[in-house]
Scaffold this motif. Structure first.
Motif, PDB file in Angstrom:
ATOM      1  N   VAL A  91       0.822  -1.204   0.000  1.00 34.13           N
ATOM      2  CA  VAL A  91       0.000   0.000   0.000  1.00 34.13           C
ATOM      3  C   VAL A  91       0.860   1.259   0.000  1.00 34.13           C
ATOM      4  N   GLU A  92       2.004   1.216   0.665  1.00 30.32           N
ATOM      5  CA  GLU A  92       2.873   2.394   0.689  1.00 30.32           C
ATOM      6  C   GLU A  92       3.396   2.720  -0.710  1.00 30.32           C
ATOM      7  N   ALA A  93       3.694   1.697  -1.502  1.00 32.90           N
ATOM      8  CA  ALA A  93       4.124   1.937  -2.889  1.00 32.90           C
ATOM      9  C   ALA A  93       2.980   2.551  -3.696  1.00 32.90           C
ATOM     10  N   MET A  94       1.769   2.109  -3.458  1.00 33.05           N
ATOM     11  CA  MET A  94       0.610   2.665  -4.147  1.00 33.05           C
ATOM     12  C   MET A  94       0.422   4.141  -3.770  1.00 33.05           C
ATOM     13  N   ARG A  95       0.607   4.458  -2.487  1.00 29.32           N
ATOM     14  CA  ARG A  95       0.486   5.854  -2.039  1.00 29.32           C
ATOM     15  C   ARG A  95       1.571   6.727  -2.659  1.00 29.32           C
ATOM     16  N   GLU A  96       2.736   6.175  -2.824  1.00 27.56           N
ATOM     17  CA  GLU A  96       3.812   6.936  -3.459  1.00 27.56           C
ATOM     18  C   GLU A  96       3.479   7.211  -4.919  1.00 27.56           C
ATOM     19  N   ALA A  97       2.872   6.241  -5.586  1.00 29.20           N
ATOM     20  CA  ALA A  97       2.562   6.359  -7.014  1.00 29.20           C
ATOM     21  C   ALA A  97       1.535   7.437  -7.299  1.00 29.20           C
ATOM     22  N   VAL A  98       0.508   7.554  -6.455  1.00 28.77           N
ATOM     23  CA  VAL A  98      -0.585   8.472  -6.778  1.00 28.77           C
ATOM     24  C   VAL A  98      -0.151   9.937  -6.714  1.00 28.77           C
ATOM     25  N   LYS A  99       0.955  10.215  -6.060  1.00 31.38           N
ATOM     26  CA  LYS A  99       1.437  11.597  -5.989  1.00 31.38           C
ATOM     27  C   LYS A  99       1.734  12.152  -7.378  1.00 31.38           C
ATOM     28  N   TYR A 100       2.124  11.276  -8.309  1.00 28.02           N
ATOM     29  CA  TYR A 100       2.456  11.721  -9.666  1.00 28.02           C
ATOM     30  C   TYR A 100       1.214  12.138 -10.454  1.00 28.02           C
ATOM     31  N   TRP A 101       0.043  11.692 -10.020  1.00 31.56           N
ATOM     32  CA  TRP A 101      -1.179  11.945 -10.788  1.00 31.56           C
ATOM     33  C   TRP A 101      -1.970  13.156 -10.303  1.00 31.56           C
ATOM     34  N   VAL A 102      -1.661  13.626  -9.099  1.00 23.60           N
ATOM     35  CA  VAL A 102      -2.397  14.773  -8.561  1.00 23.60           C
ATOM     36  C   VAL A 102      -2.007  16.044  -9.320  1.00 23.60           C
ATOM     37  N   GLY A 103      -2.998  16.854  -9.656  1.00 20.18           N
ATOM     38  CA  GLY A 103      -2.776  18.069 -10.436  1.00 20.18           C
ATOM     39  C   GLY A 103      -3.436  17.969 -11.797  1.00 20.18           C
ATOM     40  N   GLU A 104      -3.204  18.941 -12.635  1.00 27.46           N
ATOM     41  CA  GLU A 104      -3.767  18.961 -13.989  1.00 27.46           C
ATOM     42  C   GLU A 104      -2.780  18.344 -14.961  1.00 27.46           C
ATOM     43  N   HIS A 105      -3.209  17.291 -15.652  1.00 25.04           N
ATOM     44  CA  HIS A 105      -2.339  16.558 -16.570  1.00 25.04           C
ATOM     45  C   HIS A 105      -3.147  16.076 -17.763  1.00 25.04           C
ATOM     46  N   ASP A 106      -2.431  15.622 -18.780  1.00 24.38           N
ATOM     47  CA  ASP A 106      -3.036  14.925 -19.909  1.00 24.38           C
ATOM     48  C   ASP A 106      -3.073  13.450 -19.550  1.00 24.38           C
ATOM     49  N   PHE A 107      -4.271  12.903 -19.337  1.00 24.09           N
ATOM     50  CA  PHE A 107      -4.432  11.516 -18.892  1.00 24.09           C
ATOM     51  C   PHE A 107      -4.775  10.583 -20.058  1.00 24.09           C
ATOM     52  N   ALA A 108      -4.222  10.839 -21.232  1.00 25.11           N
ATOM     53  CA  ALA A 108      -4.531  10.025 -22.411  1.00 25.11           C
ATOM     54  C   ALA A 108      -4.202   8.548 -22.207  1.00 25.11           C
ATOM     55  N   SER A 109      -3.205   8.238 -21.381  1.00 25.07           N
ATOM     56  CA  SER A 109      -2.843   6.837 -21.132  1.00 25.07           C
ATOM     57  C   SER A 109      -3.914   6.100 -20.341  1.00 25.07           C
ATOM     58  N   LEU A 131      -2.436   0.813 -10.160  1.00 27.93           N
ATOM     59  CA  LEU A 131      -2.053   0.828  -8.748  1.00 27.93           C
ATOM     60  C   LEU A 131      -1.942  -0.589  -8.181  1.00 27.93           C
ATOM     61  N   VAL A 132      -2.820  -1.478  -8.600  1.00 24.91           N
ATOM     62  CA  VAL A 132      -2.729  -2.870  -8.145  1.00 24.91           C
ATOM     63  C   VAL A 132      -1.447  -3.515  -8.675  1.00 24.91           C
ATOM     64  N   MET A 133      -1.080  -3.230  -9.910  1.00 22.99           N
ATOM     65  CA  MET A 133       0.189  -3.745 -10.447  1.00 22.99           C
ATOM     66  C   MET A 133       1.369  -3.211  -9.639  1.00 22.99           C
ATOM     67  N   ILE A 134       1.287  -1.956  -9.222  1.00 25.42           N
ATOM     68  CA  ILE A 134       2.337  -1.377  -8.388  1.00 25.42           C
ATOM     69  C   ILE A 134       2.321  -2.019  -7.008  1.00 25.42           C
ATOM     70  N   GLY A 135       1.117  -2.233  -6.465  1.00 28.71           N
ATOM     71  CA  GLY A 135       1.001  -2.893  -5.171  1.00 28.71           C
ATOM     72  C   GLY A 135       1.547  -4.306  -5.184  1.00 28.71           C
ATOM     73  N   LYS A 136       1.399  -4.995  -6.305  1.00 25.50           N
ATOM     74  CA  LYS A 136       1.963  -6.345  -6.452  1.00 25.50           C
ATOM     75  C   LYS A 136       3.463  -6.311  -6.729  1.00 25.50           C
ATOM     76  N   GLU A 137       4.012  -5.102  -6.901  1.00 27.10           N
ATOM     77  CA  GLU A 137       5.429  -4.854  -7.196  1.00 27.10           C
ATOM     78  C   GLU A 137       5.838  -5.400  -8.555  1.00 27.10           C
ATOM     79  N   LYS A 138       4.856  -5.433  -9.474  1.00 23.52           N
ATOM     80  CA  LYS A 138       5.160  -5.749 -10.864  1.00 23.52           C
ATOM     81  C   LYS A 138       5.480  -4.475 -11.640  1.00 23.52           C
ATOM     82  N   LEU A 139       5.099  -3.332 -11.080  1.00 24.40           N
ATOM     83  CA  LEU A 139       5.492  -2.021 -11.573  1.00 24.40           C
ATOM     84  C   LEU A 139       6.019  -1.231 -10.384  1.00 24.40           C
ATOM     85  N   SER A 140       6.827  -0.217 -10.641  1.00 23.10           N
ATOM     86  CA  SER A 140       7.342   0.636  -9.574  1.00 23.10           C
ATOM     87  C   SER A 140       6.460   1.878  -9.443  1.00 23.10           C
ATOM     88  N   PRO A 141       6.512   2.593  -8.320  1.00 28.33           N
ATOM     89  CA  PRO A 141       5.759   3.848  -8.211  1.00 28.33           C
ATOM     90  C   PRO A 141       6.110   4.836  -9.316  1.00 28.33           C
TER      91      PRO A 141
END
Length: 250
Positions: A143-161, A209-219
């Motif tokens: 869960v801590e890795a998931m919390r670290e990851a979401v920091k990159y998404w906060v704000g105004e961005h192009d979310f085309a992915s 986020l689940v992939m990051i939580g499983k540590e198959k992706l990094s934050p």
């Protein structure tokens, strides 16, 4: 013929469990939330009623406070709508509030933001009682890795992915105000707040986020996927039953 009464707009706040429905949008062959409500309202008010919602939820997705509105010409008192509608509605749909609204009120275009929740059941063994209310993920999640990851998404961005094909959005730029992750026992609750969300955006982000939580992706992969603006690099989509439209902000 009597002259028609001037139109009145009514705003409904609706909660529903979407398990038995093919989503919000009216369909000819399948049961929908919109179709169920429109049929009942049309009979009650003796005129054809068409609902406009803040957004369309997919099959299996739930809502705690979906907002919809309609125009009508009857003299039926708005204050009695909740009681009458809820008396006839199935148990998995309820109208929380019915109120008069300005004629130019639009549930979608008048909205300032939305809050979505996504529930994950992270118990080792699937709980059948939660089968239609949460996504069961048996692998332990960091869960801590998931919390670290979401920091990159906060704000105004192009979310085309993070947009599914079929979206009619004119732009993929959105503002996310916050993403909160609450971990209690085996339940992980994700709360997304923003000015708007693309089609399946929350479910795609949850899957990442689940992939990051499983540590198959990094934050840091959360930032990489965001900057790539390429849907094919984030091919996962979380299942619908864990998603709830929690609030529409006006």
């Amino acid at each position: 013929m009597k002259p028609r009464k001037p139109p009145r707009r009514v705003k409904l706040t609706i909660a529903y469990q979407g398990t038995q429905y093919q989503g919000w949008q009216r369909q000819k062959r399948f049961k929908s939330i919109q179709g169920t409500l429109e049929k009942l309202l049309s009979n009650l008010l003796s005129e054809k009623i068409e609902l406009t919602a803040s957004g369309r939820t997919d099959a299996g997705v739930h809502a705690k406070a979906q907002v919809a509105s309609f125009l009508h010409h009857s003299s039926f008192p708005t204050g009695r709508l909740c009681y009458v509608l809820n008396y006839h509605l199935p148990e998995d749909i309820i109208v929380i509030k019915a109120e008069d609204a300005a004629l130019d009120f639009h549930p979608r275009y008048s909205a300032q933001g939305k809050i979505y929740e996504y529930r994950i059941d992270n118990a080792p063994v699937r709980d059948p009682q939660k089968a239609f209310q949460a996504w069961h993920v048996s692998d332990p999640l960091n869960v801590e890795a998931m919390r670290e990851a979401v920091k990159y998404w906060v704000g105004e961005h192009d979310f085309a992915s993070f947009k599914s094909q079929g979206s009619s959005a004119k732009t993929t730029v959105r503002r996310i105000d916050s993403i909160e992750i609450i971990h209690s026992g085996a339940e992980i609750l994700l709360i997304f707040r923003g000015n708007g969300f693309l089609y399946n955006m929350v479910r795609i982000m949850t899957a990442v986020l689940v992939m990051i939580g499983k540590e198959k992706l990094s934050p840091e992969d959360a930032l990489r996927l965001l900057e790539a603006k390429d849907r094919t690099l984030a091919p996962w989509t979380a299942p619908p039953q864990g998603l709830y439209l929690s609030e529409v902000i006006y």
